[in-house]
Design a protein around this motif. Sequence first.
Motif, PDB file in Angstrom:
ATOM      1  N   TYR A  34      -4.743   5.210  -0.751  1.00 44.04           N
ATOM      2  CA  TYR A  34      -5.222   3.855  -0.491  1.00 44.04           C
ATOM      3  C   TYR A  34      -4.338   3.142   0.508  1.00 44.04           C
ATOM      4  O   TYR A  34      -4.232   1.936   0.491  1.00 44.04           O
ATOM      5  CB  TYR A  34      -5.281   3.065  -1.804  1.00 44.04           C
ATOM      6  CG  TYR A  34      -6.203   3.730  -2.806  1.00 44.04           C
ATOM      7  CD1 TYR A  34      -7.566   3.525  -2.732  1.00 44.04           C
ATOM      8  CD2 TYR A  34      -5.698   4.587  -3.776  1.00 44.04           C
ATOM      9  CE1 TYR A  34      -8.423   4.153  -3.625  1.00 44.04           C
ATOM     10  CE2 TYR A  34      -6.539   5.213  -4.669  1.00 44.04           C
ATOM     11  CZ  TYR A  34      -7.898   4.987  -4.593  1.00 44.04           C
ATOM     12  OH  TYR A  34      -8.737   5.616  -5.468  1.00 44.04           O
ATOM     13  N   ASN A  35      -3.729   3.880   1.409  1.00 49.10           N
ATOM     14  CA  ASN A  35      -2.785   3.292   2.367  1.00 49.10           C
ATOM     15  C   ASN A  35      -3.358   3.257   3.777  1.00 49.10           C
ATOM     16  O   ASN A  35      -2.716   3.625   4.732  1.00 49.10           O
ATOM     17  CB  ASN A  35      -1.453   4.049   2.331  1.00 49.10           C
ATOM     18  CG  ASN A  35      -1.621   5.523   2.632  1.00 49.10           C
ATOM     19  OD1 ASN A  35      -2.717   6.048   2.621  1.00 49.10           O
ATOM     20  ND2 ASN A  35      -0.518   6.186   2.883  1.00 49.10           N
ATOM     21  N   GLN A  89       0.831  -1.201   0.000  1.00 46.15           N
ATOM     22  CA  GLN A  89       0.000   0.000   0.000  1.00 46.15           C
ATOM     23  C   GLN A  89       0.867   1.254   0.000  1.00 46.15           C
ATOM     24  O   GLN A  89       0.513   2.263  -0.605  1.00 46.15           O
ATOM     25  CB  GLN A  89      -0.933   0.025   1.218  1.00 46.15           C
ATOM     26  CG  GLN A  89      -2.124  -0.902   1.089  1.00 46.15           C
ATOM     27  CD  GLN A  89      -2.984  -0.890   2.330  1.00 46.15           C
ATOM     28  OE1 GLN A  89      -2.494  -0.754   3.442  1.00 46.15           O
ATOM     29  NE2 GLN A  89      -4.285  -1.031   2.139  1.00 46.15           N
TER      30      GLN A  89
END
Length: 157
Positions: free
Chosen positions: A152-153, A24
């Motif tokens: 999106y981490n 990620q």
Amino acid sequence: MTESTPRDAVRLDQVSKQIIEHLQEDGRQSYAAIGRAVGLSEAAVRQRVQRLLDADVMQIVAVTDPLQVGFRRQAMIGISVDGDITPVGDALAALPEVSYVVTTAGSFDILAEVVCEDDDDLLSLLTDRVRSLPGVRGTETFVYLKLNKQHYNWGTR
């Protein structure tokens, strides 16, 4: 992953969660570097990543800013449906301009994020392919003026 239901067959141990979190942060990290960080061999990381991909737990993709790659219009479409929501959601998910579809509780039955080349493309999508779907009662379109954040981490739990 296209469904939000938990997958009973996939159990994530701490090492798999760490691998996901490394990817990620940087999906280009080598399996050797990830292996050093989590205490596995390169081959073991490769196998775990492949199992996670095969199980639809994750995807490894290049996330772009649509404006930078030729798409000048993004929008979220709120869709109200009469009857069964599932066929409408499936039909929306099959459209190439649609990047994200969720069934919701609230003012709309479905939210669909779309990425279009321009306003004419968005108008055509709405008129010819979304509003004409059987069961669609109405839509409301929220045009994106600026992409403030796209990350999106969020890690794992």
